[in-house]
Structure formats: C-alpha cells, structure tokens
Design an enzyme around this catalytic site. Sequence first.
Site, mmCIF file in Angstrom:
data_model
loop_
_atom_site.group_PDB
_atom_site.id
_atom_site.type_symbol
_atom_site.label_atom_id
_atom_site.label_comp_id
_atom_site.label_asym_id
_atom_site.label_seq_id
_atom_site.Cartn_x
_atom_site.Cartn_y
_atom_site.Cartn_z
ATOM 1 N N GLU A 66 -23.130 33.687 -32.358
ATOM 2 C CA GLU A 66 -24.258 33.380 -31.492
ATOM 3 C C GLU A 66 -25.288 34.498 -31.434
ATOM 4 O O GLU A 66 -25.053 35.609 -31.893
ATOM 5 C CB GLU A 66 -23.771 33.032 -30.093
ATOM 6 C CG GLU A 66 -22.863 34.051 -29.472
ATOM 7 C CD GLU A 66 -22.106 33.438 -28.312
ATOM 8 O OE1 GLU A 66 -22.707 33.289 -27.243
ATOM 9 O OE2 GLU A 66 -20.928 33.090 -28.475
ATOM 10 N N CYS B 77 -30.969 39.402 -30.318
ATOM 11 C CA CYS B 77 -29.640 39.990 -30.283
ATOM 12 C C CYS B 77 -28.848 39.416 -31.460
ATOM 13 O O CYS B 77 -28.703 38.202 -31.576
ATOM 14 C CB CYS B 77 -28.998 39.632 -28.944
ATOM 15 S SG CYS B 77 -27.316 40.194 -28.794
ATOM 16 N N CYS C 164 -14.384 39.667 -32.439
ATOM 17 C CA CYS C 164 -14.378 41.128 -32.400
ATOM 18 C C CYS C 164 -12.951 41.615 -32.194
ATOM 19 O O CYS C 164 -12.160 40.962 -31.512
ATOM 20 C CB CYS C 164 -15.264 41.624 -31.254
ATOM 21 S SG CYS C 164 -15.400 43.426 -31.170
ATOM 22 N N CYS D 259 -12.172 44.721 -25.669
ATOM 23 C CA CYS D 259 -12.669 45.081 -24.333
ATOM 24 C C CYS D 259 -12.347 43.931 -23.364
ATOM 25 O O CYS D 259 -12.602 42.764 -23.668
ATOM 26 C CB CYS D 259 -14.177 45.331 -24.370
ATOM 27 S SG CYS D 259 -14.640 46.676 -25.476
ATOM 28 N N CYS E 96 -15.085 41.283 -22.248
ATOM 29 C CA CYS E 96 -15.974 40.710 -23.265
ATOM 30 C C CYS E 96 -15.391 39.428 -23.842
ATOM 31 O O CYS E 96 -14.277 39.414 -24.363
ATOM 32 C CB CYS E 96 -16.217 41.730 -24.372
ATOM 33 S SG CYS E 96 -17.347 41.122 -25.634
ATOM 34 N N GLY F 139 -19.052 41.306 -32.205
ATOM 35 C CA GLY F 139 -18.644 42.230 -33.256
ATOM 36 C C GLY F 139 -18.925 43.680 -32.940
ATOM 37 O O GLY F 139 -19.745 43.995 -32.081
ATOM 38 N N GLU F 140 -18.199 44.552 -33.631
ATOM 39 C CA GLU F 140 -18.430 45.991 -33.524
ATOM 40 C C GLU F 140 -19.142 46.424 -34.814
ATOM 41 O O GLU F 140 -18.510 46.466 -35.880
ATOM 42 C CB GLU F 140 -17.072 46.715 -33.336
ATOM 43 C CG GLU F 140 -17.126 48.217 -33.475
ATOM 44 C CD GLU F 140 -18.257 48.880 -32.685
ATOM 45 O OE1 GLU F 140 -18.394 48.655 -31.472
ATOM 46 O OE2 GLU F 140 -19.018 49.641 -33.315
ATOM 47 N N SER G 252 -25.520 48.999 -31.061
ATOM 48 C CA SER G 252 -24.668 49.221 -29.894
ATOM 49 C C SER G 252 -23.215 49.294 -30.349
ATOM 50 O O SER G 252 -22.743 48.459 -31.108
ATOM 51 C CB SER G 252 -24.854 48.052 -28.922
ATOM 52 O OG SER G 252 -24.013 48.206 -27.803
ATOM 53 N N SER H 248 -21.578 51.903 -25.480
ATOM 54 C CA SER H 248 -21.009 51.124 -24.378
ATOM 55 C C SER H 248 -19.957 51.985 -23.701
ATOM 56 O O SER H 248 -18.818 52.049 -24.155
ATOM 57 C CB SER H 248 -20.377 49.831 -24.931
ATOM 58 O OG SER H 248 -21.367 49.060 -25.571
ATOM 59 N N LEU H 249 -20.348 52.636 -22.643
ATOM 60 C CA LEU H 249 -19.449 53.602 -21.996
ATOM 61 C C LEU H 249 -18.636 52.921 -20.897
ATOM 62 O O LEU H 249 -17.409 52.949 -20.907
ATOM 63 C CB LEU H 249 -20.278 54.777 -21.449
ATOM 64 C CG LEU H 249 -19.494 55.932 -20.849
ATOM 65 C CD1 LEU H 249 -18.628 56.618 -21.898
ATOM 66 C CD2 LEU H 249 -20.444 56.954 -20.208
ATOM 67 N N HIS H 250 -19.312 52.344 -19.936
ATOM 68 C CA HIS H 250 -18.694 51.492 -18.904
ATOM 69 C C HIS H 250 -17.663 52.173 -18.019
ATOM 70 O O HIS H 250 -16.954 51.482 -17.260
ATOM 71 C CB HIS H 250 -18.047 50.238 -19.515
ATOM 72 C CG HIS H 250 -18.981 49.394 -20.336
ATOM 73 N ND1 HIS H 250 -20.249 49.048 -19.933
ATOM 74 C CD2 HIS H 250 -18.832 48.817 -21.567
ATOM 75 C CE1 HIS H 250 -20.836 48.302 -20.855
ATOM 76 N NE2 HIS H 250 -19.996 48.161 -21.855
ATOM 77 N N ASN I 287 -21.402 40.254 -16.422
ATOM 78 C CA ASN I 287 -21.303 38.796 -16.399
ATOM 79 C C ASN I 287 -19.832 38.494 -16.157
ATOM 80 O O ASN I 287 -19.002 38.775 -17.017
ATOM 81 C CB ASN I 287 -21.739 38.211 -17.741
ATOM 82 C CG ASN I 287 -23.244 38.033 -17.824
ATOM 83 O OD1 ASN I 287 -23.829 37.295 -17.040
ATOM 84 N ND2 ASN I 287 -23.856 38.729 -18.739
ATOM 85 N N CYS J 228 -22.414 37.900 -24.144
ATOM 86 C CA CYS J 228 -21.706 38.040 -25.404
ATOM 87 C C CYS J 228 -20.504 37.095 -25.553
ATOM 88 O O CYS J 228 -19.551 37.161 -24.802
ATOM 89 C CB CYS J 228 -21.200 39.471 -25.440
ATOM 90 S SG CYS J 228 -21.080 40.141 -27.037
HETATM 91 N N1 SAH Z 1 -19.292 46.094 -30.013
HETATM 92 C C1 SAH Z 1 -20.570 46.618 -29.629
HETATM 93 C C2 SAH Z 1 -21.683 45.604 -29.555
HETATM 94 C C3 SAH Z 1 -21.383 44.246 -28.991
HETATM 95 S S1 SAH Z 1 -21.173 44.127 -27.243
HETATM 96 C C4 SAH Z 1 -20.434 47.371 -28.313
HETATM 97 O O1 SAH Z 1 -19.337 47.450 -27.789
HETATM 98 O O2 SAH Z 1 -21.407 47.926 -27.855
HETATM 99 C C5 SAH Z 1 -22.777 44.363 -26.588
HETATM 100 C C6 SAH Z 1 -22.806 44.885 -25.189
HETATM 101 O O3 SAH Z 1 -22.452 43.852 -24.242
HETATM 102 C C7 SAH Z 1 -21.834 46.018 -24.949
HETATM 103 O O4 SAH Z 1 -22.408 47.013 -24.166
HETATM 104 C C8 SAH Z 1 -20.730 45.317 -24.209
HETATM 105 O O5 SAH Z 1 -19.932 46.241 -23.532
HETATM 106 C C9 SAH Z 1 -21.517 44.378 -23.327
HETATM 107 N N2 SAH Z 1 -20.759 43.295 -22.710
HETATM 108 C C10 SAH Z 1 -19.736 42.597 -23.228
HETATM 109 N N3 SAH Z 1 -19.266 41.704 -22.344
HETATM 110 C C11 SAH Z 1 -20.024 41.816 -21.226
HETATM 111 C C12 SAH Z 1 -20.023 41.170 -19.964
HETATM 112 N N4 SAH Z 1 -19.147 40.214 -19.674
HETATM 113 N N5 SAH Z 1 -20.951 41.565 -19.067
HETATM 114 C C13 SAH Z 1 -21.850 42.529 -19.362
HETATM 115 N N6 SAH Z 1 -21.894 43.181 -20.532
HETATM 116 C C14 SAH Z 1 -20.976 42.839 -21.457
#
Ligand code: SAH
Length: 346
Positions: free
Chosen positions: A89, A102, A109, A113, A116, A159-160, A191, A214-216, A290, A333
Amino acid sequence: MRELWGMLPDELTALMQTWGEPAYRGRQLFKDLHKGLDFADMTVLSKPLRDRLRGQMPVPPVTVLEEHASASDGTVKLLYGLSDRNCVEGVLMRYHYGVTLCVSTQVGCAMGCRFCASTLNGCVRSLTAAEMVGQVLCANRLLRPENGRISRLVLMGSGEPLQNYDEVLRFIRLVTHPDGLNLGARRISLSTCGLPDMIRRLAGEGLELTLSLSLHAPDDATRQTIMPIARRYTIQETLDACEAYYRATGRRLIIEYALIDGVNASQEDALKLSRLLRGRNCHVNVIALNSVRERQLYGASEAQIARFMECLTANGVSVTRRRTLGDDIEGACGQLRKKHLEEHGQ
Ligand code: SAH
C-alpha cells in the site's frame, strides 16, 4: 531479466544495443518509461521495437487495485497489486508545498514492531526497484487530471528499507535521475527502525537523503518492549551511526516518536528523551499512535501530546507534531493491506 522500469539509462542502452538498436534508444526509452507512458504511446520508438518491448514485459510491475480518497483532507490511500498477486500500500498526502507519496519497500515486514500492522504476518518478500518506481508512476497518473505530480517521497510504507538496501538505493538513483522523474534527493526521506551498519553504509553513498529514525522510546528497556530491533542494537549505537550520517551528508536527523498511552508518553519519558537528544543535530516528529487493538496499544491523548512536546521544547529539543492525515481511510502503515487480506484471502 530485470524489469525495464528498474534499469538505469546505461543498462537500457546496453540492452538496446544487444537488440541491434542505436545507443540513443536507451535514453529515449528511459525517459518514456519514467513518464509512465504505455509502450503503444512511445512514438519515438519504432513499432517493431515497441512490440518487442511489450512482448518482453507484458504487464506493468504495479497496478492500482483500490483507491480510497479521504473526504476531509484529500489524502488518497492506495492498494497496489504486484505481478505475483501480492499487494502493498501507499498514501498520497497533499501539503501546501506539494504532494508527498509514502512508498512501500517490502511486502510485509520482518522487524516485528508491536505497534505496526505491516509486520503482523512477517515479511513475504522485498520489492524490486521497478516495483517502487511503479508506485510513483501510478500516483503520478492519478494526479494527471489536476496537472500535479509527486514532488516528495517518504520511504515509510511497509517494509524496512535498509533490509532491502540494494534495490532501495537503485530506486533512489532511478527517481533522482535527471532524465527520469528528477526528484531531488533532499526531497526523499528514508525511514528506518535503525540498523547501524546499514546507516553507516548509506552515509558513504554521497546522497543527500533525509534520514528518519523510528525511535519511539527514550531508553533501551522501553524500546525493547515495543521494537525487537532494540535487543540487537542499543539506542546509543544507533544514534552514533546517525551522527556519522549527519557528518557525511549535513542532513539533520529526523526522530520519529509515536506516543503510546502508558508506554512512552509520560513526563518522565519526555525528560529522558530531552536528555538523550539535547545538543544533537536532530528534529523530533511526534505523532499519536494509530491504535492497534490486537495488541492493546493506544495513542496518547491530545493533552498528553501537548505536555510531552512542551517538555521537549522547554529543554531545547526541536519538535513538531506530524499532521495526522487520512484517519478515516485506514491511513496507517499496513492497515489497508491487512484488511484486504482478511476480506479476499490473497
Ligand atoms: N521500517 C521503517 C519504515 C516503515 S514504518 C521504519 O521503521 O521506520 C514508517 C513509520 O510508521 C515508522 O516510524 C513506524 O514506526 C511508524 N508506525 C508504524 N505503525 C504505526 C502506528 N500504528 N502508529 C503510528 N506510527 C506507526
């Protein structure tokens, strides 16, 4: 044979020569492929050559299966079909400075995470460069009636990207080529969940891509509870690699931080994050998660987000809120593909 849309001008030139065509056909073909023309419309090429090309590549690598436009903000969520019946998508987002797409880099993936949706069924396969170019060409076709085109890319679909390094780099060389889509590397964000070796390798490519991490989480223990990659690499190792990327490219690092209620969104988390990032050349993008009901993870409240951002600002860390677009159309995503798989099996 590699798909035509994934071949660089030199490679197309070599192919044309093996077919007994003059060398300049390669450049003509590259230009027409990246304009998104069908073979029938490539009128600079002879009819027999167009027929031979169509015989070689009967189907485009990517088609649009579903298109969902948000009524509120013009965001369009796309479900693309690939030639092996897999799907990925994309999201087209309109900003005052242009249209951003995007892009997905893999089907599913492998990074796992917890928040995700792309990773719920693992990684099926990596995409080819042509399949990534195809996503951009489909989006441009959609914008044609309004004379628009994609001006920025974020590699934030499923994907990564750094796990599909060679094809992603090829994709970037294709879309930044002056004879093709001619996008500026500075207008492309890659990203990643943070693979230090690959970030260092990217630093040596001589490309001015924007790197988003993507630190989080503000510490390793918290990050390990939501991102398996944090068990392989510490935040420190990852940020060191990002620093090397900054030194090589001059591009300021973007930190992505999705606020998850009860996980990473407290005042203490904000203070820890401030301490971690103060003095670094980076900018924090916060977003409300989300919500992922399957995993009981929910986005932080508006009040929490505001307090979190105030704390960072007060401590000298640059931060903005990423606009939430396409909330009404499964914008996050992996959500749309997941729904499609549930409804159609394949
Ligand atoms: N694998 C890469 C790129 C794809 S994810 C990465 O990890 O960055 C793209 C971004 O969307 C990342 O920052 C990811 O952490 C974030 N993301 C994934 N699921 C999400 C969700 N449910 N809510 C908000 N951001 C999310």
